[in-house]
Design a protein around this motif. Structure first.
Motif, PDB file in Angstrom:
ATOM      1  N   GLN A   1      39.433  38.402  30.969  1.00 30.62           N
ATOM      2  CA  GLN A   1      40.840  38.120  30.661  1.00 30.62           C
ATOM      3  C   GLN A   1      41.670  39.187  31.359  1.00 30.62           C
ATOM      4  O   GLN A   1      41.459  40.381  31.140  1.00 30.62           O
TER       5      GLN A   1
ATOM      6  N   ARG B   1      32.965  43.564  36.762  1.00 33.44           N
ATOM      7  CA  ARG B   1      34.087  44.012  35.935  1.00 33.44           C
ATOM      8  C   ARG B   1      34.730  45.260  36.531  1.00 33.44           C
ATOM      9  O   ARG B   1      35.951  45.352  36.649  1.00 33.44           O
TER      10      ARG B   1
ATOM     11  N   SER C   1      45.099  45.415  33.001  1.00 30.26           N
ATOM     12  CA  SER C   1      44.016  45.568  32.034  1.00 30.26           C
ATOM     13  C   SER C   1      43.093  44.370  32.118  1.00 30.26           C
ATOM     14  O   SER C   1      43.487  43.290  32.565  1.00 30.26           O
TER      15      SER C   1
ATOM     16  N   THR D   1      39.810  42.479  29.909  1.00 30.39           N
ATOM     17  CA  THR D   1      38.948  42.362  28.732  1.00 30.39           C
ATOM     18  C   THR D   1      37.791  41.434  29.110  1.00 30.39           C
ATOM     19  O   THR D   1      37.992  40.410  29.756  1.00 30.39           O
ATOM     20  N   THR D   2      36.584  41.816  28.697  1.00 29.53           N
ATOM     21  CA  THR D   2      35.404  41.015  29.012  1.00 29.53           C
ATOM     22  C   THR D   2      34.905  40.317  27.758  1.00 29.53           C
ATOM     23  O   THR D   2      34.773  40.940  26.705  1.00 29.53           O
TER      24      THR D   2
END
Length: 163
Positions: free
Chosen positions: A71, A120, A131, A133-134
């Motif tokens: 994300q 990532r 930013s 997010t995984t």
């Protein structure tokens, strides 16, 4: 191109099994073989059908066991810059720009969690990414793709013939 009910029926059948013959599809939809062939050709020319593909069972796809969604929140709404960078990465399965709190979502598939972590880190260094997010996929329960006409397959019937 405005899809007809016949187009949607053809797409639903192809989504279930892209190896169906034109004759089989014609019989299930209730139109001629020529109509089915012409509609498929037109949908390919117009980019509605982009490709026919093979879905491997997990045991047959050892190189793609780990999957994750990234994300992304960007410094500015420039998804096309991120897309231009990652579109050639073989691990990228999907990329979507989104509305709301997130700017984009990326789906990746790799051989291991370590490779997901490497992706990532690489994506996190992109200058547009503020930013990241995984979300790691633990198990896939259903995946119908994003094709059209899924409602016909759910009903299990098409022009009186079982799908």
């Amino acid at each position: 191109m405005q899809l007809t009910e016949t187009d949607r029926s053809i797409l639903a059948l192809l989504r279930l099994d892209a190896r169906r013959t034109v004759s089989e599809i014609a019989g299930l939809v209730g139109v001629s073989r020529t109509t089915v062939k012409d509609r498929i050709d037109l949908m390919r020319e117009r980019g509605i059908i982009r490709r026919f593909t093979v879905e491997l069972a997990e045991a047959d796809a050892p190189d793609q066991h780990a999957r994750a969604f990234f994300q992304l929140r960007l410094h500015r709404p420039m998804c096309k810059l991120v897309h231009a960078t990652i579109s050639g990465w073989p691990e990228v399965v999907g990329f979507w720009s989104t509305a709301g709190d997130l700017d984009a979502m990326v789906l990746v598939a790799a051989a291991s969690a370590a490779e997901i972590d490497t992706l990532r880190e690489k994506l996190g260094r992109h200058p547009e990414v503020r930013s990241l997010t995984t979300i790691v996929v633990l198990r896939e329960w259903i995946n119908r793709g994003s094709g059209l006409g899924g409602h016909l397959a759910k009903e299990g019937m098409m022009n009186g013939a079982e799908v």
